[in-house]
Design an enzyme around this catalytic site. Structure first.
Site, mmCIF file in Angstrom:
data_model
loop_
_atom_site.group_PDB
_atom_site.id
_atom_site.type_symbol
_atom_site.label_atom_id
_atom_site.label_comp_id
_atom_site.label_asym_id
_atom_site.label_seq_id
_atom_site.Cartn_x
_atom_site.Cartn_y
_atom_site.Cartn_z
ATOM 1 N N GLY A 93 0.753 -1.203 -0.003
ATOM 2 C CA GLY A 93 0.008 0.085 0.009
ATOM 3 C C GLY A 93 0.738 1.345 0.144
ATOM 4 C CB SER A 94 0.057 4.610 1.092
ATOM 5 O OG SER A 94 -1.127 4.786 0.214
ATOM 6 C CB THR A 95 4.549 2.019 3.667
ATOM 7 O OG1 THR A 95 4.120 0.554 3.094
ATOM 8 C CG2 THR A 95 3.842 2.438 4.762
#
Length: 635
Positions: free
Chosen positions: A290-292
Site C-alpha cells: 500500500g501507500s508506505t
C-alpha cells in the site's frame, strides 16, 4: 657325526627361541610405548563409569546486557542397574514418586545396561519430586544436575529467540541458528567399578562441564517492551487477524525491536500450532504494502529530478484512467489542485500514478531492485521470504501505475524497513542483523563480532534530505498526523492495503500500516507497524497503525537519548483534533493568577495557602489541552 647334528639342532632351536624373545620384547615395547594410551582407555572403559553432567546453555542478552534467555538448574534421574539391590522395591517407589506405572519404570530398572537415563519421565524434575526421590536413599539411584532453558520475559521476542527441546537442543529461531555456539560440552562424575558394577572406593573424580557461548543481540530491551505492550493493546482493542512491529537503526541495520501476533511462550511451545511458532511475520509475511511503498516512488522521482515538491502542482479530480482501468483516490471527489508535497501529505493515489508514469517502468523497477525488493535482505534469522515483483516484460502502464502506489507488488516488512532506512539515512542500503556478538562466558570476551554491512548506495544525500522533509510534513500536516509528537521531529507514511485472496481483492479487509522515523533531521530509529484486518474501526493506517507507532516512538526517546528538537513544521490541526499546549511556570504566583495562565488545562489544588509552591508537570512540558496540572499551595 651324530653329536654334530644334535649341536646344529640346538643352535637352530636357540636361534628360534631368541627370535621369539625378540618379537615378544618388541611387542611388549610397542604395547607399552605406542599402544599404551589406547589400551589403557579400553581397560578404563571396561571398569569406569560416567555419570553425565550437562553444561549450561549460553545465555542470550539484549544490547545492554539484559537477559532474554537464561537457564535454571534442575535434576534428572539416572540409574545404575547393577548397583540396585532390591529392584522390585526400587521400581515401585520410583514409579510412585514420578507418577508413572510400575511397568513403565520396570523397563528402566531391570534394563541390562551400565547406566540408564530415565527418559523422559525422569528428566528436568521439579524440586519437590527430586527431594522425594533423594529421601528414599535407594542404591544405584542418582540425581544429576541439569540445566533447563528459562525465558524470563515469557512471550517477549518469542519468534526470534525460538525454543529448545527436552535435551536443550535448539529447535527454532536463534536457538536453532546458533545452537553450535550456545551448546556447551558435557562434564561427568567418573568412578571405577568392579565386575558387578559396584563402585570402588576412592576412585571418584569430577570433570567440569563447559558452558555454551553467550550471545548479545542488537535488541534494545526498553524499545522491545514498548513494542510488545502496544501490540498487546491493539490485539485487545481491535482483535486483528495478525499484527507486527519492527524497529531498526537506519544507520547500521541493527534490529532494535521485532515482534508479531499471534505469539507464544517458548517454554510451552508444544501447546501451540506449527503455524504460530514458525511464522516470524516481520521477515516471513508477504503482502501488498500500500501507500508506505510510495516512499520509494517519491525517492526515485526526486533522485531523477522529475518533480519539484513545492513549486509543481497536480490537480486531483478523484480518479485517473490508465490502461482502460479507473484508479480512484481515497477521498471522494479528489483533493483538487495541490503541490506535489501535498500529494505526499494526502497520500493521493492519482498523484503517485502521475509520478510513476513520469518515471517509466525501467527506471522505477531499477530503483525498486536497488532498494532491495524482490530478494532476501539476508538478515541473520531463518524463515525470510523473497517477496514478489512484476516481471518487467509484463509491465504495462496499468501495472506501472499500481506499483507506484504500492499495489500489485508483494514485499516483506523487513524489506520495507531497510528500503525506507536507505531513503532517509542519506541513501545507503544496509544488511539488517540482530546478533551483535558471540562471547566467551567466563571472560565475556567476544569471539565473533558482527559488523555493519553496506549493500549499496541507492540515492544521494540531497535526495534523502528531501524525502525526510516530505515525510515529516506527512506527520505534521497529512495522513500521519496521529504519530505527531510535540517537541520531537517525526517523519513517516501511512499505508492501507486491500488484501488479496484467490486472486481477488477482499471487501472491507485491509492491512493498515505506518512506517515512521525520528528525529526527522537525524534519524536514529525507523519503526514499522502493520495491523491485519482490525475490527470495529475505520481501517486506515492513520487511524489504526499511526497511534500505535507514536507510543512506541515515545518510549524510544529515553532509550535512544533523543533530545527535544523544535519542529520546523508545526502541526496543522483539523476540526476535532486535540491541540497541544506548553505548560508555563506558575510557581510563586497566587492561585488566581495561576488559573489564568493555565486556562487551557484542568487544574487541581492540594495543600493550604494561596501561593503556588510546586507544580506538576513542570515548566516547558507539552501536554494536550484539557490535561491535568497539579498545584501545591502554601504560604
Amino acid at each position: 657325526m651324530f653329536f654334530k647334528k644334535i649341536h646344529i639342532r640346538i643352535k637352530i632351536v636357540m636361534i628360534i627361541i631368541f627370535i621369539c624373545l625378540l618379537l615378544i620384547i618388541g611387542k611388549v615395547f610397542y604395547i607399552q610405548v605406542f599402544s599404551y594410551k589406547k589400551l589403557n582407555n579400553y581397560a578404563n572403559d571396561l571398569w569406569s563409569r560416567n555419570l553425565p553432567i550437562e553444561a549450561s546453555r549460553g545465555k542470550i542478552y539484549d544490547r545492554n546486557g539484559i537477559v532474554l534467555a537464561d537457564n535454571i538448574t534442575t535434576t534428572s534421574l539416572v540409574l545404575i542397574p547393577n548397583q540396585i539391590e532390591d529392584k522390585e522395591t526400587t521400581t515401585k517407589l520410583l514409579a510412585e514418586a514420578l507418577g508413572v506405572t510400575y511397568d513403565e519404570m520396570k523397563e528402566h530398572v531391570f534394563k541390562s545396561s551400565s547406566i540408564e537415563r530415565v527418559h523422559p519421565e525422569g528428566r528436568r524434575l521439579d524440586y519437590e519430586t527430586a527431594d522425594k526421590i533423594n529421601s528414599l536413599n535407594l542404591s544405584g539411584v542418582y540425581l544429576l544436575k541439569e540445566s533447563k532453558r528459562y525465558y524470563p520475559n515469557n512471550y517477549m521476542l518469542s519468534h526470534t529467540l525460538g525454543f529448545v527441546g527436552i535435551d536443550n537442543q535448539g529447535l527454532a529461531g536463534l536457538e536453532l541458528m546458533y545452537n553450535d555456539y550456545l551448546t556447551g560440552s558435557y562434564g561427568a562424575i567418573k568412578y571405577f567399578s568392579d565386575a558387578k558394577g559396584n563402585k570402588l572406593k576412592l576412585s571418584e573424580y569430577y570433570e567440569q562441564p563447559q558452558n555454551g557461548m553467550d550471545i548479545y543481540l542488537t535488541i534494545d530491551y526498553n524499545i522491545q517492551v514498548a513494542l510488545e505492550r502496544e501490540l498487546d493493546n491493539v490485539i485487545s482493542k481491535y482483535s486483528p487477524d495478525q499484527a507486527l512491529g519492527l524497529a531498526v537503526d537506519p544507520n547500521t541495520g541493527e534490529i532494535l525491536a521485532i515482534s508479531s501476533r499471534p505469539n507464544f511462550n517458548p517454554s510451552e511451545y508444544k501447546n501451540y500450532t506449527t503455524e504460530i511458532i514458525n511464522r516470524n511475520l516481520p521477515i516471513w509475511m508477504t503482502y501488498e504494502p500500500g501507500s508506505t511503498f510510495k516512499i520509494i516512488t517519491l525517492a526515485t522521482a526526486l533522485e531523477e529530478n522529475l518533480v519539484d515538491l513545492n513549486n509543481e502542482y497536480y490537480h486531483d479530480s478523484g480518479a485517473v484512467t490508465v490502461g482502460g482501468a479507473t484508479i480512484h483516490c481515497w477521498k471522494h471527489g479528489g483533493h483538487g489542485s495541490q503541490t506535489y508535497l501535498q500529494v505526499v501529505e494526502n497520500s493521493c493515489n492519482p498523484g503517485f500514478v502521475n509520478l510513476g508514469l513520469r518515471i517509466g517502468k525501467e527506471k522505477l523497477f531499477n530503483y525498486i531492485d536497488k532498494f532491495g525488493f524482490g530478494k532476501k535482505t539476508n538478515i541473520d534469522l531463518n524463515g525470510e521470504a523473497n517477496g514478489i515483483l512484476f516481471n518487467l516484460d509484463k509491465v504495462n502502464d496499468l501495472e506501472l501505475a499500481t506499483t507506484a502506489f504500492g499495489q500489485g507488488v508483494s514485499v516483506t516488512p523487513i524489506q520495507q524497513v531497510m528500503a525506507v532506512s536507505a531513503a532517509i539515512n542519506g541513501g545507503t542500503l544496509y544488511t539488517p542483523y540482530i546478533v551483535k556478538s558471540i562471547n566467551e562466558p567466563e571472560t565475556n570476551s567476544a569471539i565473533v563480532i558482527n559488523q555493519t554491512k553496506v549493500v549499496r548506495k541507492v540515492i544521494s544525500e540531497s535526495t534523502s534530505e528531501k524525502v525526510r522533509y516530505a515525510l515529516e510534513s506527512v506527520v505534521a500536516n497529512g495522513s500521519g498526523r496521529n504519530a505527531y509528537i510535540a517537541d520531537y521531529r517525526v517523519g513517516g507514511k501511512t499505508g492501507t492495503a486491500q488484501k488479496v485472496k484467490d486472486g481477488k481483492y477482499m471487501v472491507g479487509n485491509y492491512i493498515t500500516s505506518f512506517i515512521g522515523f525520528m528525529p526527522a533531521d537525524d534519524p536514529k530509529i525507523v519503526l514499522y507497524i502493520a495491523i491485519d484486518n482490525a475490527k470495529g474501526v475505520t481501517q486506515y493506517g492513520g487511524t489504526v497503525a499511526a497511534p500505535i507507532a507514536k507510543e512506541v516512538l515515545k518510549s524510544s526517546i529515553e532509550a535512544l537519548n533523543i533530545e527535544k528538537r523544535k519542529n520546523d513544521l508545526e502541526k496543522e490541526y483539523n476540526y476535532g483534533d486535540k491541540k497541544h499546549a506548553v505548560v508555563p511556570n506558575v510557581i510563586n504566583l497566587k492561585s488566581k493568577e495561576a488559573i489564568k495562565l493555565l486556562k487551557q488545562f484542568k487544574v487541581e489544588f492540594t495543600g493550604t495557602g494561596d501561593t503556588v509552591i510546586y507544580q506538576s508537570p513542570g515548566e516547558g512540558t507539552t501536554l494536550f489541552e484539557g490535561d491535568t496540572i497539579r498545584l501545591m499551595l502554601g504560604e
